[in-house]
Motif scaffolding. Structure first.
Motif, PDB file in Angstrom:
ATOM      1  N   THR A 242     -39.202  45.849 -15.970  1.00 30.64           N
ATOM      2  CA  THR A 242     -40.342  45.155 -16.578  1.00 30.64           C
ATOM      3  C   THR A 242     -41.373  46.126 -17.152  1.00 30.64           C
ATOM      4  O   THR A 242     -42.461  45.709 -17.547  1.00 30.64           O
ATOM      5  CB  THR A 242     -41.022  44.230 -15.554  1.00 30.64           C
ATOM      6  N   THR A 243     -41.044  47.408 -17.205  1.00 31.92           N
ATOM      7  CA  THR A 243     -41.965  48.394 -17.767  1.00 31.92           C
ATOM      8  C   THR A 243     -41.994  48.266 -19.287  1.00 31.92           C
ATOM      9  O   THR A 243     -41.072  47.710 -19.903  1.00 31.92           O
ATOM     10  CB  THR A 243     -41.533  49.816 -17.401  1.00 31.92           C
ATOM     11  N   PRO A 244     -43.040  48.788 -19.944  1.00 38.27           N
ATOM     12  CA  PRO A 244     -43.086  48.753 -21.413  1.00 38.27           C
ATOM     13  C   PRO A 244     -41.867  49.413 -22.058  1.00 38.27           C
ATOM     14  O   PRO A 244     -41.372  48.940 -23.087  1.00 38.27           O
ATOM     15  CB  PRO A 244     -44.379  49.508 -21.738  1.00 38.27           C
ATOM     16  N   GLU A 245     -41.383  50.511 -21.476  1.00 37.94           N
ATOM     17  CA  GLU A 245     -40.201  51.173 -22.027  1.00 37.94           C
ATOM     18  C   GLU A 245     -39.000  50.240 -21.995  1.00 37.94           C
ATOM     19  O   GLU A 245     -38.255  50.110 -22.986  1.00 37.94           O
ATOM     20  CB  GLU A 245     -39.880  52.446 -21.234  1.00 37.94           C
ATOM     21  N   ALA A 246     -38.804  49.561 -20.860  1.00 37.90           N
ATOM     22  CA  ALA A 246     -37.683  48.637 -20.737  1.00 37.90           C
ATOM     23  C   ALA A 246     -37.851  47.458 -21.690  1.00 37.90           C
ATOM     24  O   ALA A 246     -36.890  47.021 -22.330  1.00 37.90           O
ATOM     25  CB  ALA A 246     -37.556  48.148 -19.300  1.00 37.90           C
ATOM     26  N   ALA A 247     -39.079  46.938 -21.797  1.00 38.69           N
ATOM     27  CA  ALA A 247     -39.330  45.794 -22.679  1.00 38.69           C
ATOM     28  C   ALA A 247     -38.980  46.135 -24.127  1.00 38.69           C
ATOM     29  O   ALA A 247     -38.398  45.314 -24.849  1.00 38.69           O
ATOM     30  CB  ALA A 247     -40.786  45.359 -22.570  1.00 38.69           C
ATOM     31  N   ALA A 248     -39.313  47.362 -24.560  1.00 33.98           N
ATOM     32  CA  ALA A 248     -38.994  47.789 -25.926  1.00 33.98           C
ATOM     33  C   ALA A 248     -37.484  47.874 -26.135  1.00 33.98           C
ATOM     34  O   ALA A 248     -36.962  47.489 -27.190  1.00 33.98           O
ATOM     35  CB  ALA A 248     -39.644  49.134 -26.215  1.00 33.98           C
ATOM     36  N   LEU A 249     -36.776  48.366 -25.128  1.00 35.75           N
ATOM     37  CA  LEU A 249     -35.322  48.466 -25.232  1.00 35.75           C
ATOM     38  C   LEU A 249     -34.670  47.085 -25.251  1.00 35.75           C
ATOM     39  O   LEU A 249     -33.732  46.838 -26.019  1.00 35.75           O
ATOM     40  CB  LEU A 249     -34.772  49.292 -24.065  1.00 35.75           C
ATOM     41  N   PHE A 250     -35.152  46.193 -24.399  1.00 35.71           N
ATOM     42  CA  PHE A 250     -34.602  44.832 -24.383  1.00 35.71           C
ATOM     43  C   PHE A 250     -34.852  44.133 -25.728  1.00 35.71           C
ATOM     44  O   PHE A 250     -33.978  43.447 -26.248  1.00 35.71           O
ATOM     45  CB  PHE A 250     -35.223  44.011 -23.252  1.00 35.71           C
ATOM     46  N   LYS A 251     -36.021  44.354 -26.306  1.00 37.54           N
ATOM     47  CA  LYS A 251     -36.328  43.738 -27.609  1.00 37.54           C
ATOM     48  C   LYS A 251     -35.405  44.271 -28.683  1.00 37.54           C
ATOM     49  O   LYS A 251     -34.872  43.510 -29.512  1.00 37.54           O
ATOM     50  CB  LYS A 251     -37.793  43.998 -27.970  1.00 37.54           C
ATOM     51  N   ALA A 252     -35.175  45.588 -28.682  1.00 35.45           N
ATOM     52  CA  ALA A 252     -34.273  46.180 -29.661  1.00 35.45           C
ATOM     53  C   ALA A 252     -32.843  45.685 -29.489  1.00 35.45           C
ATOM     54  O   ALA A 252     -32.068  45.636 -30.445  1.00 35.45           O
ATOM     55  CB  ALA A 252     -34.322  47.711 -29.540  1.00 35.45           C
ATOM     56  N   ALA A 253     -32.497  45.319 -28.251  1.00 32.20           N
ATOM     57  CA  ALA A 253     -31.142  44.840 -27.955  1.00 32.20           C
ATOM     58  C   ALA A 253     -30.968  43.363 -28.269  1.00 32.20           C
ATOM     59  O   ALA A 253     -29.875  42.820 -28.109  1.00 32.20           O
ATOM     60  CB  ALA A 253     -30.812  45.104 -26.491  1.00 32.20           C
ATOM     61  N   GLY A 254     -32.048  42.693 -28.700  1.00 31.35           N
ATOM     62  CA  GLY A 254     -31.935  41.283 -29.075  1.00 31.35           C
ATOM     63  C   GLY A 254     -32.502  40.305 -28.078  1.00 31.35           C
ATOM     64  O   GLY A 254     -32.324  39.094 -28.235  1.00 31.35           O
ATOM     65  N   LEU A 255     -33.180  40.800 -27.036  1.00 34.56           N
ATOM     66  CA  LEU A 255     -33.813  39.928 -26.053  1.00 34.56           C
ATOM     67  C   LEU A 255     -35.304  39.811 -26.354  1.00 34.56           C
ATOM     68  O   LEU A 255     -36.020  40.818 -26.389  1.00 34.56           O
ATOM     69  CB  LEU A 255     -33.615  40.485 -24.637  1.00 34.56           C
ATOM     70  N   GLU A 256     -35.761  38.604 -26.575  1.00 32.47           N
ATOM     71  CA  GLU A 256     -37.183  38.377 -26.810  1.00 32.47           C
ATOM     72  C   GLU A 256     -37.933  38.356 -25.485  1.00 32.47           C
ATOM     73  O   GLU A 256     -37.350  38.050 -24.439  1.00 32.47           O
ATOM     74  CB  GLU A 256     -37.381  37.026 -27.495  1.00 32.47           C
ATOM     75  N   PRO A 257     -39.233  38.671 -25.501  1.00 29.35           N
ATOM     76  CA  PRO A 257     -40.022  38.547 -24.267  1.00 29.35           C
ATOM     77  C   PRO A 257     -39.999  37.107 -23.771  1.00 29.35           C
ATOM     78  O   PRO A 257     -40.010  36.160 -24.555  1.00 29.35           O
ATOM     79  CB  PRO A 257     -41.433  38.952 -24.699  1.00 29.35           C
ATOM     80  N   THR A 258     -39.940  36.944 -22.459  1.00 30.20           N
ATOM     81  CA  THR A 258     -39.974  35.604 -21.867  1.00 30.20           C
ATOM     82  C   THR A 258     -41.398  35.059 -21.965  1.00 30.20           C
ATOM     83  O   THR A 258     -42.346  35.728 -21.614  1.00 30.20           O
ATOM     84  CB  THR A 258     -39.537  35.655 -20.393  1.00 30.20           C
ATOM     85  N   ALA A 259     -41.500  33.835 -22.434  1.00 28.15           N
ATOM     86  CA  ALA A 259     -42.840  33.235 -22.602  1.00 28.15           C
ATOM     87  C   ALA A 259     -43.496  33.066 -21.238  1.00 28.15           C
ATOM     88  O   ALA A 259     -42.846  32.698 -20.271  1.00 28.15           O
ATOM     89  CB  ALA A 259     -42.716  31.890 -23.295  1.00 28.15           C
TER      90      ALA A 259
END
Length: 231
Positions: A214-231
Motif C-alpha cells: 500500500t506504499t506510494p511506490e507499490a501504488a504507482a506500480l499497480f497503476k502502471a500494471a492496469g490496476l486502478e486505486p480502490t475507491a
C-alpha cells in the motif's frame, strides 16, 4: 541460520508488481519469498484444503469469505486496487472497435475464436455476458477456454483471435496487443486485497509485506500494471 520463508498465494493480476517489489522486501527483511499464482477461486480452494501460506492476494469477496472462515485475519488488509476487463488481439492485427456495446457485440460475432479464462472471474462473467447480449448460441463454437494464467498467450501463439481477461493480465503479454477496456455498461470491476494467514508463524513479516503493498511506490506500480486505486 536459514532465512525465513514467506509463502504468498496471489492472483495473476499482481504478478509483475510482486516480481518488482519482492527482491527489495527480501533484502530489507532478510527473508525469502515464494509465490504461487492462480485465479482467486483456486487460491480459495487451496486455503480451504489446508495449504500453508503467510499472505494471500485475492478478490475482496474471497478475502472476506476466508476471514469469515477464520483462515485469514481481517487486519491488516491491503487494498491494492481494482481491475476492469479488457480485450487483446495478436500483435500486428487490426484493433477492432469495442467502444460501445453494439461495436463490442459485432466484434465478438466477427471473431473466429475468443479465448477466456476457464475459472477466473473474467471467464465466468464473460459467459454470462454472452447470454445478456443474446449471442451465446452464436458464440458457442468460438469460445476457447484458456489455462490458468494469462490467456492472451494463446492469442500470441495464434491459437485464438482475441482474448478477454482482467486488464493487468492482458497488458504484459508479448506477442499480443491490448485493444482496450470493455464498454462502460458492460464492465465488471474486481477489487483486490492482500491479507495475512490466521495460522502464519511469521505474522510480523507477513504484515510488513501487506503494508508494503500500500506504499506510494507499490501504488504507482499497480497503476502502471492496469490496476486502478480502490475507491
Amino acid at each position: 541460520m536459514a532465512a525465513v520463508e514467506i509463502k504468498i498465494l496471489s492472483t495473476h493480476a499482481a504478478m509483475d508488481v510482486l516480481n518488482e517489489l519482492g527482491p527489495k522486501f527480501e533484502r530489507a527483511h532478510g527473508c525469502r519469498l515464494s509465490f504461487g499464482y492462480d485465479p482467486a477461486k483456486a487460491v480459495k480452494r487451496q486455503v480451504e484444503s489446508g495449504a500453508a501460506f503467510d499472505v494471500a492476494i485475492v478478490t475482496r469477496p474471497v478475502f472476506d469469505d476466508l476471514v469469515a472462515q477464520g483462515k485469514m485475519l481481517a487486519e491488516p488488509r491491503g487494498d491494492v486496487g481494482r481491475s476492469g476487463l479488457g480485450l487483446s488481439v495478436r500483435k500486428g492485427a487490426a484493433k477492432p472497435d469495442i467502444s460501445t456495446t453494439d461495436a463490442f457485440k459485432s466484434t465478438l460475432l466477427a471473431a473466429r475464436s475468443v479465448v477466456r479464462s476457464t475459472e477466473g472471474t473474467s471467464g465466468i462473467y464473460f459467459d454470462k455476458l454472452l447470454d445478456r447480449l443474446g449471442i451465446a448460441e452464436a458464440m458457442r463454437g468460438k469460445i476457447v477456454p484458456g489455462p490458468s494464467g494469462r490467456v492472451a498467450e494463446l492469442v500470441a501463439r495464434g491459437q485464438g483471435d482475441m482474448a478477454v481477461q482482467q486488464i493487468p493480465e492482458l497488458l504484459p503479454v508479448a506477442g499480443a496487443q491490448y485493444v482496450g477496456p470493455f464498454p462502460p455498461d458492460l464492465q465488471l470491476y474486481s477489487e483486490f486485497a492482500a491479507g495475512v494467514a490466521a495460522a502464519t508463524k511469521h505474522r510480523d513479516v507477513a504484515a510488513a509485506f501487506v503494508k508494503m503493498l500500500t506504499t506510494p511506490e507499490a501504488a504507482a506500480l499497480f497503476k502502471a500494471a492496469g490496476l486502478e486505486p480502490t475507491a
